[in-house]
Structure formats: C-alpha cells, structure tokens
Scaffold this motif. Structure first.
Motif, PDB file in Angstrom:
ATOM      1  N   ALA A   1      -3.437   8.576  -5.319  1.00 61.39           N
ATOM      2  CA  ALA A   1      -2.329   7.620  -5.304  1.00 61.39           C
ATOM      3  C   ALA A   1      -2.131   7.003  -3.928  1.00 61.39           C
ATOM      4  N   VAL A   2      -2.160   7.844  -2.893  1.00 64.13           N
ATOM      5  CA  VAL A   2      -1.958   7.347  -1.531  1.00 64.13           C
ATOM      6  C   VAL A   2      -3.142   6.467  -1.141  1.00 64.13           C
ATOM      7  N   GLY A   3      -2.847   5.297  -0.649  1.00 68.32           N
ATOM      8  CA  GLY A   3      -3.878   4.338  -0.277  1.00 68.32           C
ATOM      9  C   GLY A   3      -4.088   3.271  -1.322  1.00 68.32           C
ATOM     10  N   SER A   4      -3.699   3.563  -2.574  1.00 70.44           N
ATOM     11  CA  SER A   4      -3.763   2.515  -3.600  1.00 70.44           C
ATOM     12  C   SER A   4      -2.589   1.567  -3.420  1.00 70.44           C
ATOM     13  N   ASN A   5      -2.604   0.458  -4.140  1.00 69.06           N
ATOM     14  CA  ASN A   5      -1.574  -0.552  -3.945  1.00 69.06           C
ATOM     15  C   ASN A   5      -0.633  -0.582  -5.158  1.00 69.06           C
ATOM     16  N   LEU A   6       0.650  -0.589  -4.846  1.00 70.73           N
ATOM     17  CA  LEU A   6       1.655  -0.637  -5.911  1.00 70.73           C
ATOM     18  C   LEU A   6       1.478  -1.893  -6.763  1.00 70.73           C
ATOM     19  N   ARG A   7       0.897  -2.933  -6.179  1.00 69.18           N
ATOM     20  CA  ARG A   7       0.679  -4.191  -6.890  1.00 69.18           C
ATOM     21  C   ARG A   7      -0.137  -3.962  -8.176  1.00 69.18           C
ATOM     22  N   ALA A   8      -1.044  -2.989  -8.149  1.00 73.73           N
ATOM     23  CA  ALA A   8      -1.897  -2.727  -9.313  1.00 73.73           C
ATOM     24  C   ALA A   8      -1.125  -2.133 -10.479  1.00 73.73           C
ATOM     25  N   LEU A   9       0.081  -1.635 -10.207  1.00 74.11           N
ATOM     26  CA  LEU A   9       0.877  -1.012 -11.267  1.00 74.11           C
ATOM     27  C   LEU A   9       1.827  -1.995 -11.948  1.00 74.11           C
ATOM     28  N   PHE A  10       1.877  -3.229 -11.452  1.00 73.89           N
ATOM     29  CA  PHE A  10       2.716  -4.239 -12.105  1.00 73.89           C
ATOM     30  C   PHE A  10       1.911  -4.918 -13.205  1.00 73.89           C
ATOM     31  N   PRO A  11       2.516  -5.169 -14.379  1.00 74.12           N
ATOM     32  CA  PRO A  11       1.751  -5.713 -15.508  1.00 74.12           C
ATOM     33  C   PRO A  11       1.362  -7.174 -15.365  1.00 74.12           C
TER      34      PRO A  11
ATOM     35  N   VAL B   1       3.006  10.833  -8.984  1.00 74.25           N
ATOM     36  CA  VAL B   1       1.608  11.007  -9.415  1.00 74.25           C
ATOM     37  C   VAL B   1       1.552  11.212 -10.929  1.00 74.25           C
ATOM     38  N   SER B   2       2.412  12.102 -11.418  1.00 72.26           N
ATOM     39  CA  SER B   2       2.429  12.416 -12.850  1.00 72.26           C
ATOM     40  C   SER B   2       2.890  11.221 -13.683  1.00 72.26           C
ATOM     41  N   LEU B   3       3.905  10.517 -13.200  1.00 70.33           N
ATOM     42  CA  LEU B   3       4.481   9.399 -13.949  1.00 70.33           C
ATOM     43  C   LEU B   3       3.447   8.310 -14.216  1.00 70.33           C
ATOM     44  N   PHE B   4       2.634   7.997 -13.212  1.00 71.63           N
ATOM     45  CA  PHE B   4       1.694   6.884 -13.355  1.00 71.63           C
ATOM     46  C   PHE B   4       0.269   7.335 -13.689  1.00 71.63           C
ATOM     47  N   GLY B   5       0.079   8.631 -13.866  1.00 74.40           N
ATOM     48  CA  GLY B   5      -1.198   9.116 -14.368  1.00 74.40           C
ATOM     49  C   GLY B   5      -2.311   9.200 -13.344  1.00 74.40           C
ATOM     50  N   PHE B   6      -1.977   9.328 -12.051  1.00 76.19           N
ATOM     51  CA  PHE B   6      -3.020   9.537 -11.038  1.00 76.19           C
ATOM     52  C   PHE B   6      -3.580  10.958 -11.162  1.00 76.19           C
ATOM     53  N   GLU B   7      -4.815  11.133 -10.742  1.00 76.48           N
ATOM     54  CA  GLU B   7      -5.425  12.458 -10.777  1.00 76.48           C
ATOM     55  C   GLU B   7      -4.808  13.394  -9.739  1.00 76.48           C
ATOM     56  N   SER B   8      -4.423  12.805  -8.588  1.00 73.56           N
ATOM     57  CA  SER B   8      -3.883  13.620  -7.498  1.00 73.56           C
ATOM     58  C   SER B   8      -3.090  12.730  -6.553  1.00 73.56           C
ATOM     59  N   THR B   9      -2.396  13.371  -5.620  1.00 75.93           N
ATOM     60  CA  THR B   9      -1.669  12.616  -4.594  1.00 75.93           C
ATOM     61  C   THR B   9      -2.646  11.830  -3.723  1.00 75.93           C
ATOM     62  N   ASP B  10      -3.795  12.417  -3.453  1.00 77.73           N
ATOM     63  CA  ASP B  10      -4.796  11.729  -2.635  1.00 77.73           C
ATOM     64  C   ASP B  10      -5.247  10.430  -3.285  1.00 77.73           C
TER      65      ASP B  10
ATOM     66  N   ARG C   1       0.837  -1.195   0.000  1.00 73.45           N
ATOM     67  CA  ARG C   1       0.000   0.000   0.000  1.00 73.45           C
ATOM     68  C   ARG C   1       0.877   1.253   0.000  1.00 73.45           C
ATOM     69  N   ILE C   2       0.526   2.221  -0.842  1.00 67.32           N
ATOM     70  CA  ILE C   2       1.301   3.448  -0.957  1.00 67.32           C
ATOM     71  C   ILE C   2       0.972   4.359   0.223  1.00 67.32           C
ATOM     72  N   ILE C   3       1.997   4.720   0.999  1.00 70.92           N
ATOM     73  CA  ILE C   3       1.813   5.556   2.191  1.00 70.92           C
ATOM     74  C   ILE C   3       1.985   7.023   1.844  1.00 70.92           C
ATOM     75  N   ARG C   4       3.010   7.312   1.043  1.00 71.14           N
ATOM     76  CA  ARG C   4       3.221   8.684   0.586  1.00 71.14           C
ATOM     77  C   ARG C   4       3.968   8.648  -0.741  1.00 71.14           C
ATOM     78  N   CYS C   5       3.845   9.736  -1.509  1.00 77.02           N
ATOM     79  CA  CYS C   5       4.545   9.839  -2.793  1.00 77.02           C
ATOM     80  C   CYS C   5       4.640  11.305  -3.177  1.00 77.02           C
ATOM     81  N   ASN C   6       5.509  11.636  -4.098  1.00 76.76           N
ATOM     82  CA  ASN C   6       5.641  13.023  -4.535  1.00 76.76           C
ATOM     83  C   ASN C   6       4.882  13.261  -5.838  1.00 76.76           C
ATOM     84  N   ASP C   7       4.883  14.509  -6.301  1.00 79.14           N
ATOM     85  CA  ASP C   7       4.132  14.873  -7.502  1.00 79.14           C
ATOM     86  C   ASP C   7       4.666  14.156  -8.751  1.00 79.14           C
TER      87      ASP C   7
END
Length: 637
Positions: free
Chosen positions: A177-187, A166-175, A157-163
């Motif tokens: 991204a935080v709380g989502s799981n890095l597992r979902a970003l693996f192909p 957020v931009s690299l993976f296409g999230f709408e905002s830091t909010d 689970r993502i605890i914190r991240c920088n802008d």
C-alpha cells in the motif's frame, strides 16, 4: 344468440364489481374491518399473515386475540386514543401472534368506516418483520468504528497507513500500500483532483461520503474525515485521512429504502381503499343510469365514458401501488421532474386528509434530468408524507420546481459538479422545527414522532437517494412557521431526449378467423377476452386453469395459432403450463399475462419460450394489438 343491451349492461356491472373485489382480495397489505371487537371482514393476505383461513377469523376472533400479549395494552391505548380524538386515520407499529405461536411485526393503518350502518374500523396490516431485523442490524453497524488511517503527500502518494486501510482496500500488505497512489483507488478520472481541491479550499472535511474502488475492483463506500497539511506559503503538502467503511451500511440502506417504501405503501392504502369505494360508487351509479337511458344516446354515452374513466383511474392507482411496492435496481433514464410532481400530487390528493391542500408551481421549461424515476417518486412522496405529518390540523403543501445555476448552490454545498440544477422545493405550513431538530433531521432513526408512529427513516432515505444521484438536499425551518425542503438534482450539460409516447389509435386490428387458446382463471376477465376476440374475427377456445389449458391445446394443437395465458393459474402454474405447451410444440406462440411479475420472473418466462408479455390490466386495444403483432408473421406467410 341475441342479447339485450340491458342484460349486457348488467353483466358489465357485475364484471366490474368482480374486478374491483379482485383488486382488494389480492392487494399487497392485509385488509380488515372490525366491528364490536370482532373481525367482520379480512382479505386472504391478512389471514395468511397470521396463518389462518379467513373463515377462522371472520365473526370469531378480534384484534386482541391476534396481538402479542406484551402489546395488548398498547393496542387498547391506541384504540381508545383513536376513538377519543375522532381521528380520520391512525398509524402505529405492533407485534402480532400467528396461529403457530410465532411473532410477526406489523405496521398498522386504521380509519373510520361503517358496517351494518354502524361505525366500524377499516384498516391494513403490513408485515415489517424483515425490516425490523434490518433496522437492528443497521444500528449495530452504525455503532461500530473500524477506522482506516492514511497519510498522503500533495501528489496523492501514500506515505503511511494502518492495517485497517490495508484490509479495507484489499492490499496484500502495508508495504504494497505504501508508495502506491490514492488516485488509483478513485473510480473516475478527475475525482482525486476534485478531492485535493476540496481540501485546499476547506482545509478540513468532516463526514464526507466517498466512493473508492478496492484492489479487487469492487466498490468501497466510506465516510471520511480528512485534514490538510500546508506549508508557510499556504500550499498543500499532504493529507491525513480517517476512513470508516460504509459499504455494508449502504447495502442495508438499499434494503431499508425498500422496507420504508412498503411502509409508505401501507400509509397510502387506506386512502386508496377509500378512493376505490368512490370509483365503485361511480360505476354502480352510472350502470343504473345505463338501464334507464337505453333510449337516450347522449346519457348512455356519457355514463359509458364515466365508467371507462373510473376503471382507468383504478388501473392507474394499482400501477402506482406497484411502483412504490416493487424492489428495483437504480436505473437512470430521462425524467421530467414536473411530471413526477403532478403524479405524486394526484396520488396524495387521493390518500391524504381533505384538510390538506396542495399548491403546485411547476417551471414547465425545466429540462429533463437523468434519474431513477421510482426513486425520485419516493423522495417526493416521503417529503409530502413528512409535510402532512407536520400539519396535524391540516394546512397547505406547496411544491415548486425551477432551474438554478451552480453559483447559488456552491454557496451551500462544497462538492458541486454540475453547471445547473433542477430545484424541487416542498413547503408546509406545519409546526416547524428548532435548530437542534434540524441538525439531526437526516440521521437514520431520528424522529420527532411518538413511539410507534414513525421509523425515522423517511428523510434519511431522501438524503441517501439524492446523494446517489449526485444531488443535494437542504431544509429551512423555524418553530410555528413551517418547513421547506430543497432538493437539488443535476441537469446534464446535454439535453436528455424524452422517449416519445405512442398515441392511442382508435382502430383495433382484427383477426381473420385464427384460433386463440385463452387460459385465464378469472371468469369476468376470461369472458371479456373471449367476447373481444370473437367480436374482432377470432375463434376462441377458453380454459379456466392450467390443466384444462394443457388438455385443450393437446386436443386442438393443429388449429391453434396462439396461446394467451395468465401466469397465476390453479392446477398447473403459468410456468408449468408454458413448459408443457413447449413440450407439445416447441414453436408454439405464447403471450403471458400478469398483473405483476418481478424482473427475474419475466426474464425466466422469456427464456422458457414466451413470445411476448401483456401486463394487466389491459384494454381491448392492448389485447388486440399484442395478438395481431404476434400472429402477423403467420398470416403473412
């Protein structure tokens, strides 16, 4: 009309020489011969490279006039060194000046030959302007550092991240991204568990190449530094990661791979041109024997077979040139590494100095792998060229293949996924490398060669290709003791079934009086097709260009069963003629022929209505089988 065997032999000799001249005239690099500081021969590609007609260059201008003023001193130094060292061949980069004043960047390869029984320089020039621009862009990207930072817990689970994250993976905002799981970003499922296991084992990973998927579904390639956090019992509690976006660099690498393939092609062409001369000598010699051996059947048949083998070898060399020149997407299929070794060794024997010898130790029981054959060819070619360059005064290149299990591989590499690997080793007896050189050997643009003698891309290309195949590459070396490059490619757990080769039948299918329209601008080839089809029961109408072909079809539409047409025609182009024929009769059967078509163009001609494609060079059997298969439904009905 009755023709004597001697006249037929003379015509065959003339057609064969025309065939090989055609290959040189239409070769991919520019070719030239220099004697007394003047061009004595240039092919059309070379003239076009500089914006001239051939007649404007031959016996009128020399290399100095076509060289950028700032590089003329370097040209003279290269020429003097070439003459002084009595080198067999020499390669360098230089800037040229076109007729319109524009600058063109060139990769030049030269070797010794003769002109009018005096020493002359024969060479090739390859346009690398696009590659040079790509290299500049690639270096700028390499220097940028837009780092994405994240922290996750032990479950991902993502605890914190920088802008930047957020931009690299296409999230709408830091909010978001935080709380989502890095597992979902693996192909792929299971990759997150492998990543966590790697951190648990090594605590810290540096320069780790990873592949993720952004929120928009697009692949994101990164280089990552990840640090594990552990409690007092040694359990993983979280990970801090620092990611650099590598996607643009990966895409540029793909383009650079192609540019580097073309530079290798330039290196090979000089040797292949020499080998073509040998083939021409074989053909010329045996056609002379044919004239004297009309009454000696054994000698006659032996010379015919020698000519046939020479032409077959020439066709194979053209195919190899196209394999290394064409740009293709990565398409995996069953590949026998042993076969790749044999093909590359044969190619290198034809093109490297005679001072270089080869030893091959193939494990014939080695299973097939899943790989892109063109890229595996390029890997082995790059390693062989690298080995050759390390042996200035000659030596031995030893290539071996064998099967190894994951236990030994996992001691050297951390992210081993396969149970077994095919190990390909290339060993040379050259100058070797020190530890400092080895530590940088796979970095882009790192080279130990003199300025102008190498891009520093060859081994980084090897590294990139092998990584894309989920394999590994390693090197061991010491000064004055040669080098060994070891390539590990995963063997799939289930056997890969090879596509069976169709055996060549000795019988060719004949026609039954059908009429074939042949549209071909090369007279020797057109004569060959016309004679072959006539001998096998077809009526032939021949045309030498697209306009003549369209007119011939319009006059004889009712009796023509099939059209065989070249795609590179004067007058009307192949594509234009195909459209015109379909306008006359939407049901017309057309076989398109060409020495080389890009995949997109081949798709276009099929969509335009071509029934089949016949690649050049083709044999009489290839021709007859294609035509028989195309018109068989007509005769059956």
């Amino acid at each position: 009309m009755i023709r004597s065997r001697s006249s037929i032999t003379s015509q065959k000799e003339s057609r064969t020489e025309d065939f090989f001249r055609l290959i040189v005239e239409t070769s991919i690099p520019g070719a030239f011969v220099v004697h007394d500081n003047l061009f004595r021969y240039v092919n059309p590609t070379f003239a076009e490279l500089f914006g001239y007609e051939t007649v404007e260059l031959v016996n009128k201008l020399g290399p100095v006039e076509l060289t950028h003023p700032e590089d003329r001193r370097m040209l003279m130094e290269q020429t003097r060194a070439f003459v002084r060292e009595k080198s067999c061949e020499r390669a360098f980069r230089i800037r040229g000046i076109r007729k319109d004043g524009r600058t063109v960047y060139l990769s030049v390869n030269v070797s010794w030959s003769t002109y009018a029984n005096e020493p002359a320089i024969v060479g090739t020039a390859l346009d690398i302007t696009s590659q040079t621009e790509l290299e500049s862009r690639f270096q700028r990207l390499s220097e940028e550092d837009l780092t994405a930072v994240y922290e996750i817990d032990s479950l991902g689970r993502i605890i914190r991240c920088n802008d930047s994250f957020v931009s690299l993976f296409g999230f709408e905002s830091t909010d978001e991204a935080v709380g989502s799981n890095l597992r979902a970003l693996f192909p792929m499922p299971g990759q997150m568990d492998n990543f966590l296991g790697l951190i648990e084992d090594r605590k810290l990973i540096e320069r780790h190449q990873s592949e993720y998927v952004g929120c928009d579904g697009k692949r994101v390639y990164v280089v990552e530094r990840a640090i594990g956090e552990f409690d007092q019992a040694g359990n993983l509690t979280g990970i801090r990661g620092y990611i650099v976006n590598d996607t643009d660099k990966r895409e540029l690498e793909g383009q650079l791979y192609q540019s580097q393939r073309l530079e290798n092609l330039g290196t090979l062409v000089g040797g292949i041109a020499h080998d073509f001369n040998n083939l021409l000598a074989i053909i010329s010699g045996h056609t002379s024997v044919l004239r004297r051996a009309l009454d000696d059947r054994n000698k006659f048949d032996a010379s015919i077979e020698a000519v046939r083998k020479a032409v077959s070898r020439g066709a194979q060399m053209v195919k190899q040139l196209l394999t290394f020149a064409r740009k293709v997407d990565l398409v995996t299929q069953s590949v026998k590494v042993q076969d790749v070794v044999e093909e590359i060794v044969n190619l290198c024997k034809d093109t490297f100095s005679e001072k270089i010898s080869f030893v091959v130790k193939n494990d014939e029981a080695l299973p097939s792998i899943n790989a892109d054959p063109n890229q595996i060819h390029q890997v082995l070619l790059n390693l062989c060229v690298n080995a050759r360059d390390a042996m200035v005064h000659g030596g031995t290149i030893t290539i071996s293949t064998r099967r190894v299990d994951s236990n030994g591989v996992s001691k050297q590499f951390s992210d081993v996924e396969s149970e077994e690997y095919a190990l390909l080793e290339v060993t040379d007896t050259g100058v070797g490398m020190d530890e400092q050189t080895i530590s940088h050997i796979f970095e882009p643009f790192f080279t130990t060669k003199k300025n102008g003698h190498g891009t520093g891309l060859g081994l980084s290309v090897v590294y990139g290709i092998i990584k894309s195949h989920h394999g590994f590459v390693d090197v061991s070396s010491s000064l004055d003791n040669g080098s060994t490059f070891s390539v590990y490619l995963p063997i799939p757990p289930r056997p890969v079934h090879d596509t069976p080769e169709t055996s060549e039948s000795t019988e060719c299918p004949a026609g039954s009086g059908e009429t074939i329209l042949v549209v071909e601008d090369e007279e020797p080839l057109r004569d060959f097709v016309e004679t072959t089809l006539s001998d096998y029961g077809y009526n032939v109408i021949a045309a030498s260009d697209g306009v003549e072909g369209a007119r011939a079809y319009a006059r004889n539409q009712e009796k023509i069963s099939l059209v065989l047409m070249d795609m590179g025609l004067p007058g009307l182009s192949g594509s234009e003629l195909l459209t015109a024929l379909k306008g006359f009769d939407p049901q017309v059967k057309i076989i398109a022929a060409s020495g080389y078509l890009e995949r997109e163009l081949k798709t276009d001609i099929f969509q335009a209505g071509a029934l089949d494609f016949l690649p050049k060079p083709y044999s009489a059997q290839d021709l007859l089988v294609k035509i028989h298969d195309a018109i068989a439904p007509l005769t059956a009905s």
